[in-house]
Design a protein around this motif. Structure first.
Motif, PDB file in Angstrom:
ATOM      1  N   ASP A 404      38.459  46.726  55.752  1.00  0.00           N
ATOM      2  CA  ASP A 404      39.849  46.292  55.846  1.00  0.00           C
ATOM      3  C   ASP A 404      40.726  47.261  56.617  1.00  0.00           C
ATOM      4  O   ASP A 404      41.945  47.060  56.721  1.00  0.00           O
ATOM      5  N   GLY A 405      40.164  48.315  57.167  1.00  0.00           N
ATOM      6  CA  GLY A 405      40.959  49.267  57.929  1.00  0.00           C
ATOM      7  C   GLY A 405      41.614  50.326  57.072  1.00  0.00           C
ATOM      8  O   GLY A 405      42.303  51.216  57.582  1.00  0.00           O
ATOM      9  N   HIS A 406      41.429  50.257  55.736  1.00  0.00           N
ATOM     10  CA  HIS A 406      41.990  51.284  54.857  1.00  0.00           C
ATOM     11  C   HIS A 406      41.188  52.566  55.015  1.00  0.00           C
ATOM     12  O   HIS A 406      39.976  52.588  54.812  1.00  0.00           O
ATOM     13  N   GLY A 407      41.836  53.627  55.409  1.00  0.00           N
ATOM     14  CA  GLY A 407      41.134  54.858  55.739  1.00  0.00           C
ATOM     15  C   GLY A 407      40.855  55.739  54.545  1.00  0.00           C
ATOM     16  O   GLY A 407      41.465  55.610  53.484  1.00  0.00           O
ATOM     17  N   ARG A 408      39.905  56.632  54.731  1.00  0.00           N
ATOM     18  CA  ARG A 408      39.590  57.655  53.741  1.00  0.00           C
ATOM     19  C   ARG A 408      39.765  59.021  54.381  1.00  0.00           C
ATOM     20  O   ARG A 408      40.008  59.136  55.580  1.00  0.00           O
ATOM     21  N   ALA A 409      39.610  60.047  53.567  1.00  0.00           N
ATOM     22  CA  ALA A 409      39.884  61.398  54.068  1.00  0.00           C
ATOM     23  C   ALA A 409      38.904  61.815  55.152  1.00  0.00           C
ATOM     24  O   ALA A 409      39.264  62.563  56.062  1.00  0.00           O
ATOM     25  N   LEU A 464      35.983  51.889  64.813  1.00  0.00           N
ATOM     26  CA  LEU A 464      36.729  53.030  64.286  1.00  0.00           C
ATOM     27  C   LEU A 464      37.989  52.564  63.547  1.00  0.00           C
ATOM     28  O   LEU A 464      38.342  53.116  62.491  1.00  0.00           O
ATOM     29  N   ARG A 465      38.650  51.551  64.076  1.00  0.00           N
ATOM     30  CA  ARG A 465      39.840  51.029  63.400  1.00  0.00           C
ATOM     31  C   ARG A 465      39.473  50.423  62.049  1.00  0.00           C
ATOM     32  O   ARG A 465      40.163  50.629  61.056  1.00  0.00           O
ATOM     33  N   ALA A 466      38.387  49.654  62.043  1.00  0.00           N
ATOM     34  CA  ALA A 466      37.951  49.039  60.789  1.00  0.00           C
ATOM     35  C   ALA A 466      37.567  50.086  59.754  1.00  0.00           C
ATOM     36  O   ALA A 466      37.737  49.878  58.551  1.00  0.00           O
TER      37      ALA A 466
END
Length: 638
Positions: A404-409, A464-466
């Motif tokens: 969903d494109g939600h990023g992590r550290a 990368l965006r995903a």
């Protein structure tokens, strides 16, 4: 006074053929074995007639097969052989039995009586140990599933030689005295006795003898001892009807765990290569072109049938035993060429009257032709096997694009052996991490071990965006392809300038390219392991921990300085920074002694070396240390 040459012309011709034929036929795509066979045909009785006694040449050249099997035994552990016992007893027996039965029916249909058909069928059902093992050795596939299965069948066929020597004379006697049980029992008992002698000698006697020779002899003595050991086991084995190759293989197998294994291997290998080339030339010499020309249509038909039957049965049994289609094709192709033992069993059948000499020569020519077409056919079927591999699908694999494109550290791109080790640090401390890899099988394998790895190409912006790269504080690029790595670094640096980029460097050139791109941290994948290994080697040799640490620090300093010079001047720069000679001071002449007290300073005369660096500066830049830059901090690892 006339002086004849001390070297026979045959030796010069053989060496010339061994030099010219392999590269020429490799260039033509036919392989070195076919080159040797063709060279033998050219210089043999049917060609230039330089070698008159083809059978005698072939007998000597069989020693090459003996040496080859000895070296295979050295590389094969006894435990692995025990694991192959089902293939030896099941696969090998099924292949040999079915092939003999079908070829017997074909021989009887072609006009041979049933006894002669059985003898000819058995001889042609055997497969060439020399061709199959040489090709497996060149490919490095002995330990693969199809390689082990092929070798299991060859071992089973070697064991079947013992009853064959009793069977063929029994067939010639007639049905009333078809088999003499006492003669068969005597052969089997003698074979078991000889094998027992080889086993006991190999386990309890050979190592002490070799130890004595090493202490009291020299390199030349060990070469002679190695050849004596191999040929001694081979001759003892042959004396009771076993194949020489089987005896040599068993001797090698028992010495596989010996301390002198590598010494024996190095001493025997050169003789193996020469004698094997002579063996294949000898096979080519035995082909009588007159017989082939007179019955070419029969031979062509028989060759097609022989090849089809052996391939179909071997590959069919391999499929039945659980091999994949590709591996079954490989097994079938390797077992198709006829065996060297046909040149022993067929003359025996002629001498006992099972068929006349002309028929024997035709069957022998059929075996030679089978060996000649074997290598190119194996090469062609290998291409077919490669194409038959199951296409890799992404079914059941979660793709990175679906995120969903939600990023992590943290984002780790490349989850091979390097990426797995690096990611362990993040996962251990509970850092939220997204793992991405573009190898489907690797993703599946990681899932078996509980890792959530997404399938995707890290060099694509949509992937990368995903994965939420825009929210990642750090991106680890752990792929094994330098060009792909640089593409990913360029893309990340352009699209996500706030993310810290840590990269696995594959080569020195790759490290320089990464350095020029100002990544936060790059480390050559082999540098740290090499440093640890070298450090441990010095400690094992008795050097103190302090001394080993100083040497390591000096090598790190030199490596970094060389890398800086190579960045500015090219890869040839900085060669003077490498230690090349044991006589060179380990820490270099640029680091003179440092006075630790006034007395020492008086001894040194208070002089300072003009090249001397400020104390401790050579240790300032090494793996994991930081170097300030205007926009971001940069950490370089050599």
């Amino acid at each position: 006074m006339e002086h004849g040459s001390a070297l026979p012309i045959e030796l010069i011709v053989f060496l010339a053929a061994a030099v010219i034929a392999p590269p020429l036929f490799n260039r033509l795509g036919l392989g070195a074995i076919v080159g040797y066979l063709a060279a033998g045909l050219l210089i043999g009785p049917s060609g230039l007639d330089i070698f008159h006694d083809a059978e005698g040449t072939l007998k000597i050249a069989e020693l090459g097969v003996v040496l080859l099997l000895f070296l295979i035994g050295l590389e094969l552990e006894l435990s692995r052989l025990l694991e192959m016992r089902r293939d030896i007893l099941g696969f090998g027996a099924a292949q040999l039995g079915l092939t003999t039965a079908v070829l017997t029916a074909f021989g009887w249909w072609m006009g041979l009586d049933i006894d002669g058909a059985i003898a000819a069928a058995f001889a042609l059902a055997l497969s060439s140990t020399a061709i199959a093992t040489k090709i497996l050795d060149e490919r490095g596939h002995f330990t693969r599933s199809y390689g082990q299965r092929t070798f299991s069948v060859l071992l089973a066929q070697d064991l079947a030689i013992v009853p064959a020597f009793a069977l063929i004379p029994a067939l010639a006697v007639g049905e009333q005295n078809f088999i003499d049980p006492s003669a068969v029992a005597l052969h089997v008992a003698a074979a078991i006795g000889v094998l027992s002698i080889i086993v006991v000698s190999g386990r309890y006697l050979i190592n002490p003898i070799l130890h004595f020779l090493v202490r009291n002899g020299g390199h030349e003595v060990m070469i002679a001892a190695a050849l004596l050991l191999v040929f001694g086991a081979a001759i003892i084995s042959e004396s009771v009807g076993l194949s020489m190759a089987l005896g040599a293989f068993l001797a090698g197998l028992l010495l596989a765990e010996s301390n002198y294994r590598h010494e024996l291997e190095v001493n025997v290998a050169p003789f193996r290569s020469l004698l094997l080339s002579l063996f294949f030339m000898g096979v080519g010499m035995t082909l009588d072109l007159g017989i082939v020309a007179g019955a070419w249509h029969y031979l062509l038909f028989a060759l097609v049938v022989l090849t089809a039957v052996k391939f179909a049965i071997a590959s069919g049994v391999a499929l039945w035993r659980g091999s994949s289609r590709a591996d079954a094709i490989r097994v079938g192709s390797l077992l198709t060429p006829s065996s060297e033992f046909a040149f022993v069993l067929l003359p025996l059948a002629v001498s006992t009257g099972l068929f006349n000499r002309d028929i024997g020569q035709l069957i022998l020519a059929l075996g030679v032709l089978s060996m000649m077409i074997g290598p190119p056919m194996i090469a062609i079927l290998e291409r077919v096997a490669v194409r038959l591999r199951k296409p890799v699908t992404t079914e059941g694999i979660e793709k990175a694009e679906a995120l969903d494109g939600h990023g992590r550290a943290a984002l780790v791109i490349g989850f091979g052996r390097f990426g797995q080790a690096a990611a362990q640090f993040l996962l251990t401390e509970g850092v939220e991490t997204t793992l991405v890899d573009n190898n489907v099988e690797g993703v599946r394998l990681a899932a078996r071990y509980g890792f959530k790895v997404y399938y995707g190409d890290g060099s694509r912006i949509d992937v990368l965006r995903a994965c939420g790269a825009q929210d990642a504080r750090i991106i680890l690029v752990c792929v094994h392809d330098p060009e792909l790595s640089l593409q990913i670094v360029d893309l990340v640096a352009r699209e996500y300038p706030l993310a810290k980029i840590f990269v696995r460097a594959i080569t020195r050139e790759h490290a320089i390219e990464l350095h020029n791109r100002n990544v936060e941290f790059e480390v050559r994948e082999t540098l740290e392991s090499a440093m640890q290994l070298g450090h441990a080697a010095l400690r094992a040799l008795g050097f103190s921990e302090d001394r080993a640490a100083k040497v390591e620090a000096d090598i790190r300093r030199r490596d970094f300085e060389r890398l800086e010079l190579q960045r500015a001047e090219g890869l040839d720069a900085g060669k003077h920074l490498l230690h090349r000679s044991p006589d060179e001071p380990l820490l270099g002449t640029a680091q003179p002694g440092i006075a630790l007290n006034p007395e020492a300073e008086a001894v040194l005369g208070g002089k300072q070396n003009p090249r001397k660096r400020p104390a401790g500066k050579h240790l300032a830049v090494k793996t994991g240390t930081a170097k300030k830059k205007p926009a971001r901090s940069s950490k370089k690892a050599g």
